[in-house]
Design a protein around this motif. Structure first.
Motif, PDB file in Angstrom:
ATOM      1  N   ASP A 157      30.883 -27.861 -20.460  1.00 37.39           N
ATOM      2  CA  ASP A 157      30.156 -26.429 -20.973  1.00 37.39           C
ATOM      3  C   ASP A 157      29.581 -25.712 -19.631  1.00 37.39           C
ATOM      4  OD1 ASP A 157      31.163 -26.794 -23.383  1.00 37.39           O
ATOM      5  OD2 ASP A 157      29.466 -27.362 -24.409  1.00 37.39           O
ATOM      6  N   THR A 158      28.601 -26.560 -19.222  1.00 36.92           N
ATOM      7  CA  THR A 158      27.991 -26.086 -17.889  1.00 36.92           C
ATOM      8  C   THR A 158      29.097 -25.327 -16.838  1.00 36.92           C
ATOM      9  OG1 THR A 158      26.248 -27.379 -18.160  1.00 36.92           O
ATOM     10  CG2 THR A 158      26.194 -26.340 -16.119  1.00 36.92           C
ATOM     11  N   GLU A 159      30.034 -26.117 -16.465  1.00 35.80           N
ATOM     12  CA  GLU A 159      30.739 -25.557 -15.860  1.00 35.80           C
ATOM     13  C   GLU A 159      31.497 -24.319 -16.044  1.00 35.80           C
ATOM     14  OE1 GLU A 159      33.609 -28.869 -14.703  1.00 35.80           O
ATOM     15  OE2 GLU A 159      32.095 -30.149 -14.099  1.00 35.80           O
ATOM     16  N   ALA A 160      31.977 -24.446 -17.327  1.00 40.57           N
ATOM     17  CA  ALA A 160      32.776 -23.368 -17.994  1.00 40.57           C
ATOM     18  C   ALA A 160      31.792 -22.125 -18.057  1.00 40.57           C
ATOM     19  CB  ALA A 160      33.118 -23.652 -19.349  1.00 40.57           C
ATOM     20  N   ARG A 161      30.495 -22.321 -18.352  1.00 39.43           N
ATOM     21  CA  ARG A 161      29.636 -20.911 -18.305  1.00 39.43           C
ATOM     22  C   ARG A 161      29.438 -20.465 -16.954  1.00 39.43           C
ATOM     23  NH1 ARG A 161      25.084 -21.151 -22.963  1.00 39.43           N
ATOM     24  NH2 ARG A 161      26.413 -21.630 -24.648  1.00 39.43           N
ATOM     25  N   TRP A 162      29.389 -21.486 -15.868  1.00 36.95           N
ATOM     26  CA  TRP A 162      29.207 -21.060 -14.596  1.00 36.95           C
ATOM     27  C   TRP A 162      30.413 -20.112 -14.048  1.00 36.95           C
ATOM     28  CZ3 TRP A 162      24.971 -20.025 -12.037  1.00 36.95           C
ATOM     29  CH2 TRP A 162      23.878 -20.399 -12.168  1.00 36.95           C
ATOM     30  N   ARG A 163      31.521 -20.586 -14.514  1.00 40.24           N
ATOM     31  CA  ARG A 163      32.878 -20.057 -14.026  1.00 40.24           C
ATOM     32  C   ARG A 163      32.796 -18.450 -14.506  1.00 40.24           C
ATOM     33  NH1 ARG A 163      36.062 -24.683 -15.690  1.00 40.24           N
ATOM     34  NH2 ARG A 163      36.037 -26.103 -14.094  1.00 40.24           N
ATOM     35  N   ARG A 164      32.387 -18.522 -15.745  1.00 41.71           N
ATOM     36  CA  ARG A 164      32.505 -17.145 -16.509  1.00 41.71           C
ATOM     37  C   ARG A 164      31.504 -16.150 -15.977  1.00 41.71           C
ATOM     38  NH1 ARG A 164      32.924 -20.115 -21.375  1.00 41.71           N
ATOM     39  NH2 ARG A 164      30.903 -19.947 -21.927  1.00 41.71           N
ATOM     40  N   HIS A 165      30.190 -16.753 -15.663  1.00 36.01           N
ATOM     41  CA  HIS A 165      29.050 -16.144 -14.972  1.00 36.01           C
ATOM     42  C   HIS A 165      29.607 -15.657 -13.404  1.00 36.01           C
ATOM     43  CE1 HIS A 165      25.375 -14.881 -13.663  1.00 36.01           C
ATOM     44  NE2 HIS A 165      25.082 -15.600 -12.410  1.00 36.01           N
ATOM     45  N   LEU A 166      30.139 -16.524 -12.894  1.00 32.99           N
ATOM     46  CA  LEU A 166      30.618 -15.955 -11.465  1.00 32.99           C
ATOM     47  C   LEU A 166      31.628 -15.034 -11.740  1.00 32.99           C
ATOM     48  CD1 LEU A 166      30.660 -19.382  -9.494  1.00 32.99           C
ATOM     49  CD2 LEU A 166      29.282 -17.627  -9.218  1.00 32.99           C
ATOM     50  N   ALA A 167      32.490 -15.089 -12.627  1.00 30.67           N
ATOM     51  CA  ALA A 167      33.666 -14.158 -12.665  1.00 30.67           C
ATOM     52  C   ALA A 167      32.960 -12.639 -12.958  1.00 30.67           C
ATOM     53  CB  ALA A 167      34.573 -14.488 -13.872  1.00 30.67           C
ATOM     54  N   SER A 168      31.995 -12.645 -13.976  1.00 29.52           N
ATOM     55  CA  SER A 168      31.345 -11.691 -14.377  1.00 29.52           C
ATOM     56  C   SER A 168      30.643 -10.873 -12.960  1.00 29.52           C
ATOM     57  CB  SER A 168      30.569 -11.709 -15.505  1.00 29.52           C
ATOM     58  OG  SER A 168      29.312 -12.548 -15.063  1.00 29.52           O
ATOM     59  N   VAL A 169      30.008 -11.621 -12.404  1.00 27.47           N
ATOM     60  CA  VAL A 169      29.315 -11.106 -11.060  1.00 27.47           C
ATOM     61  C   VAL A 169      30.398 -10.780 -10.132  1.00 27.47           C
ATOM     62  CG1 VAL A 169      28.064 -12.070  -9.029  1.00 27.47           C
ATOM     63  CG2 VAL A 169      27.486 -12.768 -11.275  1.00 27.47           C
ATOM     64  N   ARG A 170      31.674 -11.105 -10.053  1.00 25.57           N
ATOM     65  CA  ARG A 170      32.460 -10.729  -9.089  1.00 25.57           C
ATOM     66  C   ARG A 170      33.018  -9.344  -9.823  1.00 25.57           C
ATOM     67  NH1 ARG A 170      35.322 -16.450  -9.013  1.00 25.57           N
ATOM     68  NH2 ARG A 170      34.053 -17.352  -7.475  1.00 25.57           N
ATOM     69  N   ARG A 171      33.273  -9.625 -10.976  1.00 25.51           N
ATOM     70  CA  ARG A 171      33.862  -8.068 -11.376  1.00 25.51           C
ATOM     71  C   ARG A 171      32.944  -6.889 -11.252  1.00 25.51           C
ATOM     72  NH1 ARG A 171      35.563 -11.344 -15.987  1.00 25.51           N
ATOM     73  NH2 ARG A 171      33.836 -10.738 -17.010  1.00 25.51           N
ATOM     74  N   ARG A 172      31.665  -7.197 -11.442  1.00 21.54           N
ATOM     75  CA  ARG A 172      30.326  -6.224 -10.956  1.00 21.54           C
ATOM     76  C   ARG A 172      30.397  -5.860  -9.697  1.00 21.54           C
ATOM     77  NH1 ARG A 172      25.384  -8.930 -13.273  1.00 21.54           N
ATOM     78  NH2 ARG A 172      26.850 -10.427 -14.630  1.00 21.54           N
ATOM     79  N   SER A 173      30.492  -6.779  -8.688  1.00 14.93           N
ATOM     80  CA  SER A 173      30.399  -6.474  -7.389  1.00 14.93           C
ATOM     81  C   SER A 173      31.645  -5.680  -6.963  1.00 14.93           C
ATOM     82  CB  SER A 173      30.426  -7.692  -6.451  1.00 14.93           C
ATOM     83  OG  SER A 173      31.590  -8.476  -6.709  1.00 14.93           O
ATOM     84  N   LYS A 174      32.775  -6.021  -7.638  1.00 17.73           N
ATOM     85  CA  LYS A 174      34.322  -5.073  -7.258  1.00 17.73           C
ATOM     86  C   LYS A 174      33.968  -3.849  -7.691  1.00 17.73           C
ATOM     87  CE  LYS A 174      37.412  -8.718  -7.446  1.00 17.73           C
ATOM     88  NZ  LYS A 174      38.696  -9.345  -8.071  1.00 17.73           N
ATOM     89  N   LEU A 175      33.139  -3.464  -8.936  1.00 20.34           N
ATOM     90  CA  LEU A 175      32.842  -2.209  -9.435  1.00 20.34           C
ATOM     91  C   LEU A 175      31.815  -1.564  -8.539  1.00 20.34           C
ATOM     92  CD1 LEU A 175      32.705  -2.932 -13.311  1.00 20.34           C
ATOM     93  CD2 LEU A 175      34.314  -1.718 -12.086  1.00 20.34           C
ATOM     94  N   VAL A 176      30.871  -2.228  -7.986  1.00 19.35           N
ATOM     95  CA  VAL A 176      29.739  -1.372  -7.260  1.00 19.35           C
ATOM     96  C   VAL A 176      30.267  -1.031  -5.948  1.00 19.35           C
ATOM     97  CG1 VAL A 176      27.673  -2.052  -6.119  1.00 19.35           C
ATOM     98  CG2 VAL A 176      28.028  -2.775  -8.434  1.00 19.35           C
ATOM     99  N   GLY A 177      31.451  -2.188  -5.228  1.00 21.23           N
ATOM    100  CA  GLY A 177      31.755  -1.766  -4.155  1.00 21.23           C
ATOM    101  C   GLY A 177      32.874  -0.801  -4.094  1.00 21.23           C
ATOM    102  N   ARG A 178      33.569  -0.189  -5.411  1.00 18.90           N
ATOM    103  CA  ARG A 178      34.342   0.833  -5.286  1.00 18.90           C
ATOM    104  C   ARG A 178      33.850   2.102  -5.079  1.00 18.90           C
ATOM    105  NH1 ARG A 178      38.823  -0.624  -9.785  1.00 18.90           N
ATOM    106  NH2 ARG A 178      39.446  -2.568  -8.915  1.00 18.90           N
TER     107      ARG A 178
END
Length: 171
Positions: free
Chosen positions: A150-171
């Motif tokens: 569960d920890t690994e799955a939550r960290w993956r989801r958290h990192l994916a959301s951070v990447r999405r947010r950083s892509k949105l900010v970078g545009r």
């Protein structure tokens, strides 16, 4: 006056044995009722203890979900120390508390079921008693593996959301 001697016949013997057996049966039922009431009280005590523990874990989980890491640091910087039973990181702590709460709820349901069973048997002690079902088994190793997954799955989801947010900010 002539005394007549009353004979002790077979009918009298059968009647006395039947009355004795009925008295022993009622006495046995009364004794069974007391035993079942004691078992129900023991399960009630366990239910109260487990409910208290579940409430504490639920409170810790609520605090863990509402406070961010910064808020905890701010409170600790002014001298308020909040001790959590499993402080490793926020995600891990929340998962451990969720698993602990799920375990406590399973054990609570088990003891509530047994209390209801023994309350019913105390009301009708002449019924036959089925053996108690086995209680919930807690495998620490299996629980640790679930928490890690569960920890690994939550960290993956958290990192994916951070990447999405950083892509949105970078545009």
């Amino acid at each position: 006056m002539k005394r007549t001697r009353r004979q002790f016949g077979l009918g009298t013997l059968l009647l006395s044995v039947a009355l004795l057996a009925a008295g022993m049966g009622v006495w046995s039922w009364c004794r069974q009722r007391v035993v079942f009431q004691r078992r129900a009280k023991a399960h009630l005590a366990r239910i109260m203890l487990l409910q208290n523990q579940a409430d504490r874990v639920e409170g810790l989980l609520r605090v863990e979900r509402t406070w961010s890491g910064d808020a905890k640091d701010n409170w600790q910087s002014i001298g308020f120390t909040c001790r959590f039973p499993y402080e490793r990181d926020d995600v891990h702590t929340e998962l451990v508390l969720e698993h602990e709460l799920a375990w406590l709820n399973r054990v609570l349901a088990y003891h509530k079921m047994l209390k209801a069973k023994y309350d019913a048997l105390a009301a009708q002690p002449w019924l036959s008693v089925d053996p108690d079902p086995p209680g919930p088994v807690r495998s620490v190793r299996q629980e640790e593996d679930e928490i890690e997954r569960d920890t690994e799955a939550r960290w993956r989801r958290h990192l994916a959301s951070v990447r999405r947010r950083s892509k949105l900010v970078g545009r």
